[in-house]
Write a protein that holds these residues in place. Structure first.
Motif, mmCIF file in Angstrom:
data_model
loop_
_atom_site.group_PDB
_atom_site.id
_atom_site.type_symbol
_atom_site.label_atom_id
_atom_site.label_comp_id
_atom_site.label_asym_id
_atom_site.label_seq_id
_atom_site.Cartn_x
_atom_site.Cartn_y
_atom_site.Cartn_z
ATOM 1 N N GLN A 142 -18.145 47.637 30.931
ATOM 2 C CA GLN A 142 -17.907 47.438 29.506
ATOM 3 C C GLN A 142 -18.948 46.449 28.969
ATOM 4 O OE1 GLN A 142 -15.030 46.934 31.749
ATOM 5 N NE2 GLN A 142 -14.915 49.157 31.567
ATOM 6 N N LEU A 143 -19.482 46.767 27.808
ATOM 7 C CA LEU A 143 -20.488 45.921 27.168
ATOM 8 C C LEU A 143 -19.969 45.509 25.794
ATOM 9 C CD1 LEU A 143 -23.681 48.008 28.022
ATOM 10 C CD2 LEU A 143 -22.771 46.041 29.259
ATOM 11 N N VAL A 144 -19.918 44.212 25.559
ATOM 12 C CA VAL A 144 -19.430 43.688 24.287
ATOM 13 C C VAL A 144 -20.551 42.894 23.633
ATOM 14 C CG1 VAL A 144 -17.722 42.239 23.152
ATOM 15 C CG2 VAL A 144 -17.068 43.621 25.128
ATOM 16 N N GLU A 145 -20.935 43.332 22.448
ATOM 17 C CA GLU A 145 -22.058 42.732 21.728
ATOM 18 C C GLU A 145 -21.564 41.801 20.638
ATOM 19 O OE1 GLU A 145 -24.329 47.035 21.925
ATOM 20 O OE2 GLU A 145 -22.635 46.533 20.650
ATOM 21 N N SER A 146 -22.403 40.863 20.288
ATOM 22 C CA SER A 146 -22.095 39.968 19.168
ATOM 23 C C SER A 146 -23.405 39.447 18.586
ATOM 24 C CB SER A 146 -21.220 38.797 19.613
ATOM 25 O OG SER A 146 -21.861 38.045 20.615
ATOM 26 N N GLY A 147 -23.334 39.011 17.314
ATOM 27 C CA GLY A 147 -24.471 38.320 16.720
ATOM 28 C C GLY A 147 -25.220 39.041 15.623
ATOM 29 N N GLY A 148 -24.837 40.258 15.271
ATOM 30 C CA GLY A 148 -25.546 40.945 14.200
ATOM 31 C C GLY A 148 -25.269 40.324 12.839
ATOM 32 N N GLY A 149 -25.889 40.882 11.813
ATOM 33 C CA GLY A 149 -25.643 40.387 10.470
ATOM 34 C C GLY A 149 -26.772 40.679 9.512
ATOM 35 N N LEU A 150 -26.735 39.970 8.372
ATOM 36 C CA LEU A 150 -27.718 40.131 7.309
ATOM 37 C C LEU A 150 -28.625 38.908 7.275
ATOM 38 C CD1 LEU A 150 -28.777 41.496 4.682
ATOM 39 C CD2 LEU A 150 -26.970 40.240 3.468
ATOM 40 N N VAL A 151 -29.922 39.145 7.201
ATOM 41 C CA VAL A 151 -30.884 38.052 7.171
ATOM 42 C C VAL A 151 -32.054 38.456 6.282
ATOM 43 C CG1 VAL A 151 -32.119 38.875 9.214
ATOM 44 C CG2 VAL A 151 -32.168 36.437 8.643
#
Length: 123
Positions: free
Chosen positions: A3-12
């Protein structure tokens, strides 16, 4: 299964930075390399960066010098530091995990994928 859990995306804004993280769990003995891919609307998914068991890294040409992939083996986590972001970097970013023979010294797409993170860079 892995299982791979990603974090940290967004608008910049253009010129800004983001850091993506991807934590692996489950049958982690079945992987020894991790990477990032991205898919922009209407385009095919493309390789961004990968890191293999030796620690060697590989980048697509358009992000080399701006993006840095790294890993924390103790936490089974891979990071993608993205600097000097451009509007053309806007995409959904996917974490990928693979088993790659050490003798190959290259990154090949693995069987495991994260859920995807939206990264949007405004001009």
């Amino acid at each position: 299964q892995v299982q791979l859990v990603e974090s940290g995306g967004g608008l910049v804004q253009a010129g800004g930075s983001l850091r993506l993280s991807c934590a692996a769990s489950g049958s982690i003995f079945s992987i020894n390399a991790m990477g990032w891919y991205r898919q922009a609307p209407g385009k095919q998914r493309e390789f961004v960066a990968g890191i293999i068991s030796s620690g060697n890294t590989k980048y697509r040409h358009s992000v080399a010098g701006r993006f840095t992939i790294s890993r924390d083996n103790a936490k089974n986590t891979v990071f993608l530091q993205m600097n000097d972001l451009k509007p053309e970097d806007t995409a959904v970013y996917y974490c990928n995990a693979a088993w790659i023979p050490e003798s190959l010294n290259d990154y090949l797409t693995g069987a495991y994928w994260g859920q995807g993170l939206q990264v949007t860079v405004s001009s």
